[in-house]
Every structure is written in structure tokens, then in C-alpha cells.
Design a protein around this motif. Structure first.
Motif, PDB file in Angstrom:
ATOM      1  N   LEU A  20      -2.412   1.322  -9.705  1.00 59.80           N
ATOM      2  CA  LEU A  20      -3.200   0.122 -10.012  1.00 59.80           C
ATOM      3  C   LEU A  20      -2.307  -1.109 -10.128  1.00 59.80           C
ATOM      4  N   THR A  21      -1.476  -1.299  -9.121  1.00 65.05           N
ATOM      5  CA  THR A  21      -0.669  -2.506  -8.998  1.00 65.05           C
ATOM      6  C   THR A  21      -1.104  -3.247  -7.735  1.00 65.05           C
ATOM      7  N   THR A  22      -0.713  -4.510  -7.620  1.00 59.92           N
ATOM      8  CA  THR A  22      -1.109  -5.333  -6.478  1.00 59.92           C
ATOM      9  C   THR A  22       0.091  -6.069  -5.914  1.00 59.92           C
ATOM     10  N   ASN A  23       0.223  -6.055  -4.596  1.00 62.25           N
ATOM     11  CA  ASN A  23       1.213  -6.876  -3.900  1.00 62.25           C
ATOM     12  C   ASN A  23       0.486  -8.001  -3.176  1.00 62.25           C
ATOM     13  N   ILE A  24       0.935  -9.226  -3.374  1.00 60.74           N
ATOM     14  CA  ILE A  24       0.379 -10.381  -2.670  1.00 60.74           C
ATOM     15  C   ILE A  24       1.437 -10.859  -1.685  1.00 60.74           C
ATOM     16  N   ILE A  25       1.109 -10.785  -0.399  1.00 57.83           N
ATOM     17  CA  ILE A  25       2.084 -11.012   0.668  1.00 57.83           C
ATOM     18  C   ILE A  25       1.791 -12.354   1.328  1.00 57.83           C
ATOM     19  N   PHE A  26       2.740 -13.263   1.268  1.00 57.11           N
ATOM     20  CA  PHE A  26       2.564 -14.617   1.798  1.00 57.11           C
ATOM     21  C   PHE A  26       3.072 -14.676   3.237  1.00 57.11           C
ATOM     22  N   GLY A  27       2.381 -13.980   4.107  1.00 51.93           N
ATOM     23  CA  GLY A  27       2.773 -13.924   5.505  1.00 51.93           C
ATOM     24  C   GLY A  27       2.298 -12.633   6.130  1.00 51.93           C
ATOM     25  N   ILE A  28       2.755 -12.376   7.339  1.00 49.58           N
ATOM     26  CA  ILE A  28       2.289 -11.229   8.103  1.00 49.58           C
ATOM     27  C   ILE A  28       3.382 -10.170   8.173  1.00 49.58           C
ATOM     28  N   THR A  29       3.055  -8.987   7.742  1.00 54.53           N
ATOM     29  CA  THR A  29       3.970  -7.856   7.833  1.00 54.53           C
ATOM     30  C   THR A  29       3.148  -6.580   7.932  1.00 54.53           C
TER      31      THR A  29
ATOM     32  N   GLN B 132       3.860  -3.703   6.295  1.00 49.92           N
ATOM     33  CA  GLN B 132       3.888  -2.859   5.111  1.00 49.92           C
ATOM     34  C   GLN B 132       4.585  -3.563   3.956  1.00 49.92           C
ATOM     35  N   SER B 133       4.306  -3.083   2.762  1.00 50.58           N
ATOM     36  CA  SER B 133       5.062  -3.447   1.570  1.00 50.58           C
ATOM     37  C   SER B 133       5.196  -2.169   0.749  1.00 50.58           C
ATOM     38  N   GLN B 134       5.713  -2.286  -0.459  1.00 52.09           N
ATOM     39  CA  GLN B 134       5.966  -1.089  -1.254  1.00 52.09           C
ATOM     40  C   GLN B 134       5.529  -1.304  -2.694  1.00 52.09           C
ATOM     41  N   CYS B 135       4.867  -0.306  -3.250  1.00 58.25           N
ATOM     42  CA  CYS B 135       4.546  -0.337  -4.671  1.00 58.25           C
ATOM     43  C   CYS B 135       5.845  -0.205  -5.462  1.00 58.25           C
ATOM     44  N   LYS B 136       6.092  -1.124  -6.370  1.00 58.09           N
ATOM     45  CA  LYS B 136       7.341  -1.098  -7.118  1.00 58.09           C
ATOM     46  C   LYS B 136       7.339  -0.053  -8.228  1.00 58.09           C
ATOM     47  N   LYS B 137       6.177   0.514  -8.508  1.00 57.05           N
ATOM     48  CA  LYS B 137       6.104   1.512  -9.578  1.00 57.05           C
ATOM     49  C   LYS B 137       6.331   2.929  -9.053  1.00 57.05           C
ATOM     50  N   CYS B 138       5.598   3.311  -8.007  1.00 61.26           N
ATOM     51  CA  CYS B 138       5.716   4.682  -7.489  1.00 61.26           C
ATOM     52  C   CYS B 138       6.490   4.755  -6.178  1.00 61.26           C
ATOM     53  N   LYS B 139       6.834   3.589  -5.601  1.00 58.21           N
ATOM     54  CA  LYS B 139       7.626   3.484  -4.370  1.00 58.21           C
ATOM     55  C   LYS B 139       6.867   3.900  -3.111  1.00 58.21           C
TER      56      LYS B 139
ATOM     57  N   LEU C 131       4.706   3.442   0.204  1.00 60.09           N
ATOM     58  CA  LEU C 131       4.526   2.368   1.164  1.00 60.09           C
ATOM     59  C   LEU C 131       3.045   2.021   1.256  1.00 60.09           C
ATOM     60  N   LEU C 132       2.750   0.725   1.269  1.00 58.53           N
ATOM     61  CA  LEU C 132       1.382   0.227   1.394  1.00 58.53           C
ATOM     62  C   LEU C 132       1.274  -0.453   2.753  1.00 58.53           C
ATOM     63  N   PHE C 133       0.547   0.160   3.669  1.00 58.01           N
ATOM     64  CA  PHE C 133       0.496  -0.324   5.037  1.00 58.01           C
ATOM     65  C   PHE C 133      -0.636  -1.325   5.231  1.00 58.01           C
ATOM     66  N   THR C 134      -0.390  -2.306   6.090  1.00 55.20           N
ATOM     67  CA  THR C 134      -1.424  -3.250   6.502  1.00 55.20           C
ATOM     68  C   THR C 134      -1.621  -3.103   8.003  1.00 55.20           C
ATOM     69  N   ASN C 135      -2.873  -3.078   8.431  1.00 49.36           N
ATOM     70  CA  ASN C 135      -3.191  -2.942   9.853  1.00 49.36           C
ATOM     71  C   ASN C 135      -3.388  -4.325  10.452  1.00 49.36           C
ATOM     72  N   ILE C 136      -2.423  -4.755  11.253  1.00 46.99           N
ATOM     73  CA  ILE C 136      -2.428  -6.119  11.765  1.00 46.99           C
ATOM     74  C   ILE C 136      -2.291  -6.105  13.276  1.00 46.99           C
ATOM     75  N   SER C 137      -3.097  -6.914  13.928  1.00 50.75           N
ATOM     76  CA  SER C 137      -3.017  -7.065  15.376  1.00 50.75           C
ATOM     77  C   SER C 137      -2.734  -8.521  15.691  1.00 50.75           C
ATOM     78  N   ILE C 138      -1.710  -8.773  16.503  1.00 48.57           N
ATOM     79  CA  ILE C 138      -1.348 -10.140  16.876  1.00 48.57           C
ATOM     80  C   ILE C 138      -1.553 -10.307  18.373  1.00 48.57           C
ATOM     81  N   SER C 139      -2.342 -11.312  18.730  1.00 50.51           N
ATOM     82  CA  SER C 139      -2.621 -11.588  20.134  1.00 50.51           C
ATOM     83  C   SER C 139      -2.506 -13.086  20.368  1.00 50.51           C
ATOM     84  N   GLY C 140      -1.489 -13.507  21.089  1.00 50.52           N
ATOM     85  CA  GLY C 140      -1.288 -14.930  21.328  1.00 50.52           C
ATOM     86  C   GLY C 140      -1.026 -15.655  20.027  1.00 50.52           C
ATOM     87  N   ASN C 141      -1.836 -16.678  19.743  1.00 51.94           N
ATOM     88  CA  ASN C 141      -1.692 -17.436  18.516  1.00 51.94           C
ATOM     89  C   ASN C 141      -2.610 -16.935  17.414  1.00 51.94           C
ATOM     90  N   ASP C 142      -3.354 -15.873  17.695  1.00 52.00           N
ATOM     91  CA  ASP C 142      -4.315 -15.370  16.723  1.00 52.00           C
ATOM     92  C   ASP C 142      -3.746 -14.177  15.990  1.00 52.00           C
TER      93      ASP C 142
END
Length: 212
Positions: free
Chosen positions: A177-186, A188-195, A197-208
Motif C-alpha cells: 500500500l505504497t504509491t510511486n508518482i512518476i513525473f515522466g514516461i518509463t 517501471q519503477s520499484q516499491c521502496k518497501k518490498c522492492k 518492480l511496478l510495471f507501466t504499460n506504455i506505447s509511444i508512437s510518433g509524438n503521442d
């Protein structure tokens, strides 16, 4: 076992039914935190470790015969004391629903343990190969507005929401029950408590840029 009985957006007008079992959410006696009683029952029954839930359990029925008698003043911090027949959840201490994170007014607005700490970290994005900032919060941030622009966040999964205006990703660990706030596009990040990996599903196409 992941904690599935609470939503990642607690907004009153849209958050009625559990993401998993589709049953209607119940609400805590204080702070209007939503939770699913059925999924809570399943979690208590099958989970071997409940230490990541900081809770106040009260009773509404002093005549319940499923356990030792309890008075109306009963209050327990162990989630295992919750009884599906007579208990209510007064509040979850580490779930924030009413306030967006405000670093200037942190002490006044966040109802959590005094010893909880947040911090920033700069990491290189695995997608754009540039440094981005990540804010690590030691609580489950279920607020529905973006902390930067106040836009309503879009729920993308049971543990991911984002602001399409600011390109800010909010991802939560359902084990801690922790939260990572990511100021940009990546990716994955990591929970600092249990370590984990928290994955984000991101698709980049051109400028979108789009979170799936």
C-alpha cells in the motif's frame, strides 16, 4: 497476497463497485474510504501476512456469537479481528482519499503515521533515456485529482492511474500500500518497501504517448 479490496481511485461519483468481484463497495466510518467486504474476507482467510494493513476495527453488534463478546467501544488494530458478521472498519490509516499530496502542507493534510516519510529520486527513464523524478509515498494515494494540474486522473488498471495532461503516472504496490508518482514516461519503477518492480504499460508512437 496482494491487497485487492480497496480501489486506487476513491472518487464518490464513479467508484461504486469492486474492480474484482463487482460487488458494491462499503465505506469506512471515518474519512469515507471505500473497501470491498467480500474481497477483505478472502484476504483475511487466505493471507499469511497482514502486517502491511494499519487499520482500526470496531463492532456494531455486541451479541455476535462468532467470537468472544465485544463492547461497543471495541477497537482493534489487527485486521484479523475483523468479523464479517459484526465488524465495521473505522478507518485505514495509510489510505489517503480526501487530499492530493501537497508538500507545503504535508503535516496538516495527510492522516497517516507521524513516522512515515516521503522522498524524491531521479532515475533515468528506460524508454526516453533521460532523467525523470519519482516521488515515493509511504501510503496508498487514492485521490482522484492530479497533484500538478488538478485534472481528474484516468484509471488504467487496478494499481495504475495517470494524468494525460501532465504525463504523470501514479502506480501503487498492492502488497505494501505504497504509491510511486512518476513525473515522466518509463516502463517501471520499484516499491521502496518490498522492492517489487511496478510495471507501466506504455506505447509511444510518433509524438503521442499512451498508457494502455
Amino acid at each position: 497476497m496482494p491487497i485487492m479490496f480497496i480501489p486506487f481511485i476513491n472518487e464518490e461519483e464513479t467508484c461504486y463497485y469492486c474492480y474484482y468481484c463487482k460487488r458494491k463497495y462499503s465505506q469506512t466510518l471515518l474519512f469515507e474510504q471505500k473497501y470491498c467486504k467480500y474481497c477483505l474476507f478472502i484476504y483475511i482467510k487466505y493471507s499469511e501476512n497482514n502486517y502491511n494493513i494499519d487499520v482500526c476495527v470496531s463492532t456494531k453488534n455486541t451479541q455476535c456469537d462468532k467470537h468472544e463478546p465485544r463492547t461497543l467501544g471495541f477497537c482493534a488494530e489487527n485486521i484479523q479481528e475483523w468479523c464479517s458478521y459484526c465488524s465495521e472498519i473505522s478507518f485505514f490509516r495509510q489510505i489517503v482519499t480526501k487530499y492530493k499530496f501537497d508538500i507545503m502542507n504535508y503535516d496538516q493534510k495527510i492522516i497517516i503515521n507521524d513516522h512515515s516519510q516521503f522522498f524524491f529520486e531521479s532515475l533515468e527513464s528506460s524508454l526516453i533515456k533521460k532523467p525523470i523524478a519519482i516521488l515515493y509515498l509511504p501510503w496508498w494515494d487514492a485521490y482522484y485529482q492530479c497533484l500538478a494540474c488538478n485534472s481528474q486522473l484516468e484509471l488504467k488498471s487496478n494499481c495504475q492511474k495517470w494524468c494525460s495532461n501532465c504525463f504523470i503516472i501514479y502506480t501503487g504496490c498492492r502488497y505494501c500500500l505504497t504509491t510511486n508518482i512518476i513525473f515522466g514516461i518509463t516502463s517501471q519503477s520499484q516499491c521502496k518497501k518490498c522492492k517489487r518492480l511496478l510495471f507501466t504499460n506504455i506505447s509511444i508512437s510518433g509524438n503521442d504517448t499512451m498508457i494502455l
